[in-house]
Design a protein around this motif. Structure first.
Motif, short mmCIF file in Angstrom:
data_model
loop_
_atom_site.label_atom_id
_atom_site.label_comp_id
_atom_site.label_asym_id
_atom_site.label_seq_id
_atom_site.Cartn_x
_atom_site.Cartn_y
_atom_site.Cartn_z
N LEU A 295 46.51 34.89 3.03
CA LEU A 295 47.62 34.24 3.72
C LEU A 295 47.29 32.78 4.02
O LEU A 295 48.12 31.88 3.81
CB LEU A 295 47.94 35.00 5.01
N LEU A 296 46.08 32.53 4.50
CA LEU A 296 45.68 31.16 4.84
C LEU A 296 45.57 30.28 3.60
O LEU A 296 45.98 29.11 3.62
CB LEU A 296 44.34 31.18 5.59
N PHE A 297 45.03 30.84 2.51
CA PHE A 297 44.91 30.06 1.29
C PHE A 297 46.28 29.77 0.69
O PHE A 297 46.54 28.67 0.18
CB PHE A 297 44.03 30.81 0.28
N LEU B 238 51.42 29.01 -7.31
CA LEU B 238 50.05 29.45 -7.09
C LEU B 238 49.92 30.15 -5.74
O LEU B 238 49.14 31.11 -5.59
CB LEU B 238 49.09 28.26 -7.16
N ALA B 239 50.69 29.68 -4.74
CA ALA B 239 50.70 30.34 -3.44
C ALA B 239 51.22 31.78 -3.58
O ALA B 239 50.71 32.69 -2.92
CB ALA B 239 51.57 29.56 -2.45
N SER C 140 55.15 47.77 4.61
CA SER C 140 53.85 48.12 4.03
C SER C 140 53.28 46.97 3.21
O SER C 140 52.08 46.68 3.25
CB SER C 140 53.98 49.37 3.15
N SER C 141 54.16 46.29 2.46
CA SER C 141 53.71 45.16 1.65
C SER C 141 53.24 44.00 2.52
O SER C 141 52.24 43.34 2.22
CB SER C 141 54.85 44.68 0.73
N LEU C 142 53.95 43.77 3.63
CA LEU C 142 53.55 42.69 4.54
C LEU C 142 52.20 42.99 5.20
O LEU C 142 51.35 42.11 5.34
CB LEU C 142 54.63 42.50 5.61
N LYS C 143 52.00 44.24 5.60
CA LYS C 143 50.76 44.62 6.27
C LYS C 143 49.56 44.59 5.32
O LYS C 143 48.42 44.46 5.77
CB LYS C 143 50.91 46.02 6.87
N SER C 144 49.82 44.72 4.03
CA SER C 144 48.71 44.78 3.06
C SER C 144 48.15 43.39 2.71
O SER C 144 47.11 43.29 2.05
CB SER C 144 49.18 45.46 1.77
N ILE C 145 48.81 42.32 3.17
CA ILE C 145 48.34 40.96 2.87
C ILE C 145 47.11 40.64 3.70
O ILE C 145 47.13 40.75 4.93
CB ILE C 145 49.46 39.93 3.14
N SER D 234 56.13 29.46 6.76
CA SER D 234 55.45 28.19 6.48
C SER D 234 56.34 27.00 6.83
O SER D 234 55.86 25.99 7.37
CB SER D 234 55.04 28.13 5.01
N SER D 235 57.64 27.12 6.52
CA SER D 235 58.56 26.02 6.83
C SER D 235 58.69 25.82 8.34
O SER D 235 58.85 24.69 8.81
CB SER D 235 59.92 26.27 6.20
#
Length: 283
Positions: free
Chosen positions: A38-40, A194-195, A28-33, A266-267
């Motif tokens: 995400l891009l920023f 900040l990310a 649920s937390s992943l889907k709420s992003i 990201s890695s």
């Protein structure tokens, strides 16, 4: 057994993790992003790695910033994939392919990792100084030690590898370089934090707690103990500083898992193409 240990640790940590927080909550937390967040966040992560690469460039002067960025990205990727910190060997492998001798890459890597650790401890104790003034004293001592490492070479004997380290510090490290290494390492960590703020909904009142949690997770990526892809070790290190402040682990473990998944993604996005480009260089 040694090869199986990191995988065993991962399964054990994940079992505890999903005991505290159901897997459905993570999804649920992943889907709420939101995509824009995400891009920023990825942009800030990339900027963090660029700053980190500039720091490496100060230590590997014969390589271009582009080459150092490739090595840094590939090293992070293999560090995530390979167990028990064996991914660190990719640093020396790729540095050699680019013409850096083992002694130079070894001590450059050692100094870079040392400043990673010192800046994390500095930021951690500086953060804890809000609730404990003795922590402020420790953070000042860490800062003084970091900036005066140049003087430490006189204490090292001319013997074996220590002699090589002594020569490296005497030849390469100066007060100004120490300051830049410390500043760039701190800036790299701050951009990555900040990310985290952009990616996850952290109230303004919880930013301080989030910073402590972030520093705990970052420390787990520097210390020798490392499960497969860091799953479990990162999440619990993310939550432990908050547990020391009396906070509930549940929400912070969930936040740590989501942010850790973002860092792994990201890695991969930077590491895979970097490793492919580096494979074209001849040793």
């Amino acid at each position: 057994m040694k090869k199986l240990l990191p995988f065993t640790l991962t399964l054990l940590f994940l079992a505890f993790l999903f005991y505290f927080v159901p897997f459905g909550d993570f999804l649920s937390s992943l889907k709420s992003i939101e995509l824009k967040n995400l891009l920023f966040a990825f942009f800030l992560y990339s900027l963090s790695q660029l700053v980190r690469s500039i720091r490496w460039k100060l230590l590997l002067r014969n390589l271009s910033l582009y080459q150092v960025f490739l090595i840094n990205s590939a090293n992070i990727l293999f560090n995530n994939l390979l167990p028990a910190r064996t991914g660190e060997l990719s640093w020396f492998y790729y540095a050699k392919r680019l013409g850096v001798n083992l002694s130079a890459s070894l001590w450059s890597f050692f100094m870079g990792r040392l400043y990673d650790l010192l800046t994390l401890f500095f930021l951690l104790f500086l953060s804890f100084s809000v609730v404990n003034l003795y922590a402020l004293l420790v953070s000042v001592l860490v800062l003084i030690f970091s900036l005066s490492l140049r003087l430490g070479y006189v204490l090292l004997p001319y013997r074996g590898r220590l002699g090589e380290l002594k020569d490296f510090i005497k030849r390469e490290l100066s007060f100004s370089l120490s300051f830049l290494l410390f500043l760039l390492s701190s800036l790299s960590h701050s951009l990555k934090f900040l990310a985290l703020i952009v990616l996850l909904p952290i109230d303004s009142m919880d930013i301080y707690k989030g910073f402590l949690a972030f520093l705990g997770g970052e420390l787990s990526s520097v210390l020798p103990l490392h499960s497969f892809m860091g799953f479990g070790t990162y999440e619990f290190a993310f939550g432990i500083p908050l547990k020391l402040l009396g906070e509930s682990l549940r929400e912070w473990l969930k936040m740590g898992f989501v942010f850790h998944s973002f860092l792994l993604l990201s890695s991969f996005l930077w590491g895979v193409p970097s490793a492919l480009v580096l494979s074209r260089y001849r040793a």
